[in-house]
Write an enzyme that holds these catalytic residues in place. Structure first.
Site, short mmCIF file in Angstrom:
data_model
loop_
_atom_site.label_atom_id
_atom_site.label_comp_id
_atom_site.label_asym_id
_atom_site.label_seq_id
_atom_site.Cartn_x
_atom_site.Cartn_y
_atom_site.Cartn_z
N HIS B 98 42.69 -29.45 -29.16
CA HIS B 98 41.49 -29.05 -29.43
C HIS B 98 40.68 -29.03 -28.35
O HIS B 98 40.35 -28.23 -27.73
CB HIS B 98 41.34 -29.22 -31.12
N ASP B 128 34.89 -6.64 -3.22
CA ASP B 128 35.49 -7.21 -4.03
C ASP B 128 35.31 -9.08 -3.21
O ASP B 128 34.45 -8.97 -2.56
CB ASP B 128 36.91 -6.96 -3.30
N TRP B 164 42.21 -35.84 -25.49
CA TRP B 164 41.59 -35.00 -23.74
C TRP B 164 41.02 -35.58 -22.74
O TRP B 164 41.29 -35.88 -21.41
CB TRP B 164 39.95 -33.88 -24.34
N SER B 196 44.21 -23.57 -9.34
CA SER B 196 44.04 -22.41 -10.01
C SER B 196 42.24 -22.49 -9.14
O SER B 196 41.29 -21.61 -9.24
CB SER B 196 44.12 -22.50 -11.03
N SER B 197 41.30 -23.32 -10.38
CA SER B 197 39.95 -23.75 -10.04
C SER B 197 39.25 -23.78 -8.95
O SER B 197 38.59 -22.92 -8.44
CB SER B 197 39.33 -24.55 -10.64
N HIS B 280 31.77 -35.75 -15.79
CA HIS B 280 30.38 -34.73 -15.91
C HIS B 280 29.86 -33.89 -15.18
O HIS B 280 30.00 -32.88 -15.64
CB HIS B 280 29.06 -36.38 -16.11
N GLU B 282 32.00 -31.56 -14.43
CA GLU B 282 32.60 -30.89 -15.74
C GLU B 282 31.92 -30.58 -17.03
O GLU B 282 32.31 -29.09 -17.20
CB GLU B 282 33.79 -31.27 -16.19
N TYR B 284 28.86 -29.86 -16.88
CA TYR B 284 27.76 -29.25 -16.38
C TYR B 284 28.36 -27.33 -15.75
O TYR B 284 27.74 -26.65 -16.01
CB TYR B 284 26.85 -29.27 -14.91
N SER B 295 19.80 -16.23 -19.12
CA SER B 295 18.25 -15.84 -17.99
C SER B 295 18.45 -14.66 -18.12
O SER B 295 16.80 -13.99 -18.06
CB SER B 295 18.51 -16.70 -17.14
N HIS B 329 27.11 -43.14 -18.28
CA HIS B 329 26.88 -43.19 -19.58
C HIS B 329 27.61 -42.58 -20.45
O HIS B 329 27.84 -42.96 -21.68
CB HIS B 329 25.57 -41.69 -19.84
N HIS B 330 29.38 -41.86 -20.54
CA HIS B 330 30.24 -42.19 -21.11
C HIS B 330 31.50 -43.24 -21.49
O HIS B 330 31.90 -43.59 -22.06
CB HIS B 330 31.26 -40.68 -20.51
N THR B 355 16.57 -29.34 -17.26
CA THR B 355 16.92 -28.93 -18.62
C THR B 355 15.02 -28.44 -19.28
O THR B 355 15.54 -27.15 -20.37
CB THR B 355 17.69 -29.95 -19.50
N LYS B 358 14.30 -25.32 -17.84
CA LYS B 358 14.70 -24.76 -17.70
C LYS B 358 14.62 -23.88 -19.65
O LYS B 358 14.37 -22.34 -19.51
CB LYS B 358 16.48 -23.98 -17.97
N ARG B 477 35.09 -41.33 -35.07
CA ARG B 477 35.69 -39.77 -34.03
C ARG B 477 37.69 -40.08 -34.18
O ARG B 477 37.22 -41.22 -34.12
CB ARG B 477 35.45 -38.86 -33.46
#
Lengths: 234, 591, 210
Positions: B98, B128, B164, B196-197, B280, B282, B284, B295, B329-330, B355, B358, B477
């Site tokens: 998931h 293009d 994950w 790919s990315s 991290h 990722e 963002y 926006s 922080h993880h 943040t 924004k 979890r």
């Protein structure tokens, strides 16, 4: 089910709960302000025929304000959090006279090793318990976490302790219980198929009961018959 | 050097005089047209979104009714749900996949694969992408990767089951996890997806820097393009770190090395550091594009310029920069030095500042506007509201002592879903709906969208808000059966409520899917500029022809000149020449 | 350019085309190389962390590795960067023959580097220095072999890709595919090649010398 953390029975748990409470009220206030402004704008400035929006491009003074205020707000939270955190986790600040225990995690059980009569770990008179942590109340306990296979996490919700046990590392944890009783011991880091059942209990005794229990365990471990009276708390 | 005086366009603007004579395969399958590739990504990632959602429903069944047979669940097989009762190994695979599918194959390609491809050339005024064939390779690599990831469900001993995040050594040693080839497929698939990315990111960055139309200065770029530009930089720099980590993991899994195995001198925490150093940024990557879409849409709905455009751009850049120095922080409870925890807490808290800028700027954009509540606007307003909640729960988790009881509990699950579902996915709904007329030349049914919005907003909150409460109560979890813990036994009712809400939330999404598919063929024809918007994509027909623009557009102003006194309308397209200046001669094509 | 020279059309009514003044291919290669920097940084970072965690497991490089041989090989790779530059310079002046010869020389030097690396691997493996559990009991532990082969191996893979691309570029040069105004392919080939060379100098320093 209570609307909050489980009952706290550790010394530093109160500090954690207080920090949580402070952040809760600060964010609740900001929540009301931000969502209130949002709802106000949605109602007040909803579409009206014939009205044209005012093409404001920005307001430097306001923008500086809402940059600086949140900065000091969060820095204050970080500053107050830091000392609570270091009191709990920093090995330098752990109590010197704590009782030393060793905890080893493996799939899927906790084993706790107690020093025998000599009060020293890693000697012949050590004894162990499986999935049970027995400690005296009002006494600092220092545990060294080991892991045999994968990463586990030593989790005592009522004592506000959570610390990963990592293979190849020795990680110190300390705690001091403030009330006797039976509490939860769990694994908080996914460790495989049996992760969900890797749990046990924490038994917090009065010092007297603990001494009785310890003597009995030591006797069983050394092979002698248990001649002591049974522990009431069990 | 004189050789570079003109941009080297690989192909040309749309030439109305010539019919498009590409074969069907060239046009729709192995297409190099950025719009087709964007739409290909769209259908791929929506399929994965559906799969990921179904996995979540299975998870919610087990959590709502632990150990109860799922009616009809037995069709999933003896090794997964014998008699409809879920096995713990299948549960672990479900929650792993998931997360993996939603993050890597649904939300990330929806935000970047779809909209970076579709929007960037149109918004900068290019025919293009800079490298169309590389772009095509990017899509087909993603397909290969997706097939490998999906195939993992059918290998012996099941799919990857280490979360994950795939923390080593659990993800390395089959004897520990009980998973063999599934874990290897997971690793290989993500390595391929990384290429790919990367191909995409190189394309997006080059296109934005080099292929802007005359007059399209950096500070006239629409904010979606800005957000996608900064996201692409994050992808460019973060994905290689993940690839490096995954390659070491793959070597550990199949070649018998031990980079993450302590008995062989390896370090389990090295995996966590490498993973989160990617992970991290990722996070963002998964939110910044939505910032951009929202926006754009809020300005359009409010008929007002974006409040503090420059501050918005700087805040995006600040978040992206700070995203590199917060990964620890993880790992507050991982055994990392507690002093490092203090440093990571400080940097993490600082992220709240850009943040907040924004959020306040979005509110400032609404202020004194003339708000049109079209469905993209509703999704966008919900985005702001929900993202704020996700931000606040982030402050709890960022505070190191408060993280001790909350780490690895449902509080974290609530937080990530407020950011990724309430945030990114509401942004995606907004963008999918807003650009639907441009992509397909038709309009979605507005009333059904509003029903979908209302149901999603309600059931989203009913599903995820109570998870904060579960987390505060200590519920872990990634646990197959939480009723094993006496402490969590009275949480069954709340879990059941959450599960029912989640089922309703999932069902509500089918409404949107049906509306989307129906509108593809039957929706009312859309004009070129149905939202009366300013940016360049709305100056070309819907859908735009191959080559996008008939000739090179010329840009005179920023993208948010709504309700400008210069215009009698309440919008002013970027390419509308100023009243006082003479119209320029027709720009040449570079044919 | 002829249109602008004719004066018939003003190409850019307000301001010139934005952009870097660099053509797409070159910009794209620079952007790609940034990601390569991150890839090698992640591997080098892992190497540094693992080495500090296992100081005893890492022998003095000279005790296991053939430093003089690799130093010579490093010199070969640096020379190949020089020949690459010469090839590009020849192309800029329209010297087709020079371009082809210098490109061929670069292919040769790159292939030579790979051959020497192959010989080095063979020698080390026959002494028992392999990247797995039973690695090199005598002078190092498993972790030494793993990190050594991973770092040098990924660099070798990049050189291999570079040599293949150089062969492709050379063939195209022999067919007259590049001119002084159409030299993007050779220039980005050079950028990649210099990058691979630079990475090797860093790897040689931290793996072989320190």
């Amino acid at each position: 089910m209570d609307w909050g953390f489980p009952e706290n029975v550790s010394t530093f748990g109160a500090d954690i709960d207080a920090a949580y409470g402070a952040i809760f009220y600060a964010t609740a206030l900001m929540f009301v302000i931000v969502q209130g402004l949002l709802v106000y704008c949605i109602i007040r400035f909803r579409r009206r025929e014939g009205r044209k929006a005012v093409p404001i491009h920005g307001n430097t003074r306001l923008e500086i304000l809402w940059t600086v205020v949140p900065f000091f707000g969060v820095m204050f939270i970080a500053y107050t959090s830091a000392s609570v955190w270091l009191d709990i986790k920093s090995p330098d600040r752990m109590p010197e006279d704590a009782m030393e225990l060793s905890v080893t995690a493996q799939q899927f059980e906790w084993s706790v090793t107690y020093p025998g009569a000599d009060g020293q770990l890693a000697t012949a008179d050590d004894y162990s318990t499986r999935n049970e942590l027995h400690i005296p109340v009002d006494r600092a306990v220092r545990l060294t976490l080991h892991a045999q296979d994968v990463i586990h996490s030593f989790y005592l919700p009522e004592l506000r302790v959570k610390q990963d046990a990592v293979p190849g590392m020795e990680i110190p944890v300390w705690l001091q219980a403030t009330a006797t009783g039976e509490y939860t011991l769990g694994c908080a880091e996914l460790c495989g198929l049996g992760h969900y059942r890797m749990r046990g209990t924490v038994n917090v005794y009065s010092q007297q009961e603990f001494d009785t229990w310890a003597a009995e365990e030591a006797a069983i471990a050394s092979g002698a018959p248990a001649s002591l009276p049974p522990v009431a708390a069990r | 050097m004189s050789t570079v005086a003109l941009p080297e366009y690989v192909h040309h603007y749309h030439d109305p005089a010539h019919a498009d004579d590409r074969s069907f395969v060239r046009k729709y399958i192995f297409s190099t047209d950025h719009k087709i590739i964007g739409i290909q990504f769209l259908f791929m990632s929506l399929t994965f979104l559906l799969i990921g959602g179904l996995l979540a429903m299975l998870i919610r069944w087990q959590l709502g009714w632990p150990g109860r047979p799922l009616p009809g669940g037995a069709v999933l097989g003896e090794t997964r749900m014998p008699g409809g009762i879920m096995l713990p190994e299948f549960y672990n695979s479900l929650m792993t996949m998931h997360g993996t599918i939603m993050i890597f194959f649904a939300v990330m390609p929806l935000l970047v694969g779809v909209f970076a491809n579709y929007l960037i050339p149109l918004q900068v005024g290019a025919p293009d992408m800079a490298f169309p064939r590389l772009n095509m390779a990017s899509f087909w690599l993603a397909v290969v990767s997706g097939i490998l990831m999906f195939a993992g469900f059918f290998v012996e001993a099941g799919h990857a089951a280490a979360g994950w995040t795939s923390y080593a050594p659990l993800s390395v040693v089959p004897e520990y996890s009980g998973v063999y080839n599934g874990q290897v497929l997971w690793t290989v698939s993500l390595i391929i997806l990384g290429f790919s990315s990367l191909a995409g990111a190189v394309n997006y960055i080059t296109t934005i820097i080099n292929m802007r139309a005359p007059g399209m200065t950096l500070l006239r770029l629409p904010l979606p393009t800005w957000a996608l530009f900064i996201t692409s930089i994050l992808i460019l720099l973060a994905i290689p770190v993940l690839t490096g980590a995954l390659i070491l993991l793959l070597f550990d899994q199949v070649l018998g090395t031990g980079f993450f195995i302590p008995e062989m001198g390896g370090e389990p925490l090295l995996w966590q550091h490498m993973f989160w150093y990617f992970g991290h940024p990722e996070v963002y990557i998964l939110i910044l594009p939505s910032f951009g879409f929202v926006s754009e849409i809020i300005a359009n709905g409010a008929r007002k310029p974006v409040f503090g455009y420059t501050a918005m751009v700087l805040a995006l850049a600040a978040i992206a920069f700070l995203g590199w120095i917060v990964w620890g922080h993880h790992m507050f409870q991982s055994g990392m030095n507690p002093m490092l925890g203090v440093g990571f807490m400080a940097t993490t808290m600082v992220i709240a500042v850009p943040t907040a800028i924004k959020v306040f700027n979005w509110i400032g954009t609404l202020w004194q506007g003339n708000l049109h509540f079209h469905s993209p606007m509703l999704y966008s307003l919900a985005f702001v509201s929900m993202f704020v909640i996700g931000g606040f729960s982030g402050v709890f988790l960022a505070s190191t002592p408060v993280d001790i009881p909350l780490h690895d509990t449902y509080f974290v699950v609530a937080h990530i879903h407020y950011v990724l579902f309430g945030g990114s996915l509401f942004g995606i709904f907004a963008a999918l709906t807003y650009w639907f007329p441009k992509m397909f030349g038709r309009t979605m049914n507005e009333r059904i969208n509003k029903i979908h919005f209302a149901l999603t907003f309600v059931f989203f909150n009913l599903t995820f808000f109570p998870m904060h409460e579960l987390g505060v109560n200590g519920m872990l979890r990634r646990v197959y059966d939480y009723t094993q813990y006496a402490l969590f036994q009275d949480l069954v009712d709340l879990n059941r409520f959450i599960s029912l809400s989640a089922f309703a939330l999932f069902a509500s999404q089918l409404i949107y899917a049906a509306n989307y598919i129906w509108s593809l063929g039957r929706g009312a024809r859309a004009s070129a500029n149905p939202w009366r918007a300013n940016s360049l994509e709305w100056t070309v027909p819907s859908p735009p022809p191959h080559g996008n623009f008939d000739s090179m557009p010329v840009v005179y102003r920023g993208p948010y000149e709504y309700s400008s006194p210069e215009s009698e309308e309440d919008y002013l397209p970027q390419d509308a020449p100023p009243a006082e200046a003479p119209r320029p001669e027709p720009a040449p094509t570079f044919a | 350019m002829s249109q602008a020279a004719a004066g018939a059309i003003t190409l850019y009514p307000r301001r010139p085309m934005p952009g870097m003044g660099v053509y797409n291919l070159k910009l794209g290669m620079w952007v790609f190389l940034l990601s390569e920097v991150m890839f090698f940084s992640s591997l080098i970072g892992a190497y540094i962390i693992l080495r500090f965690a296992n100081l005893d497991a890492y022998a003095q490089p000279g005790a296991v590795l053939n430093v003089p041989l690799t130093a010579f090989n490093t010199f070969v790779l640096i020379c190949s960067s020089v020949t690459m530059v010469k090839g590009f310079a020849a192309l800029q002046t329209g010297d087709q023959r020079g371009t082809r010869l210098w490109l061929l020389a670069t292919v040769f030097l790159g292939a030579f580097f790979l051959s020497v690396q192959g010989i080095e691997y063979y020698q080390l493996a026959s002494e028992g220095f392999v990247p797995s559990a039973s690695s090199y009991e005598a002078e190092g532990a498993a972790i030494y072999g793993m990190t050594f082969y991973t770092l040098t191996g990924f660099h070798g893979a990049h050189v291999t890709i570079g040599v293949l691309a150089l062969i492709f570029t050379s063939v195209k040069a022999f067919r007259g595919g590049y001119t002084p105004t159409k030299l993007g392919g050779v220039e980005i080939m050079g950028l990649y090649w210099h990058f691979v060379d630079l990475v090797w100098i860093i790897l040689f320093t931290i793996v072989y010398l320190i």
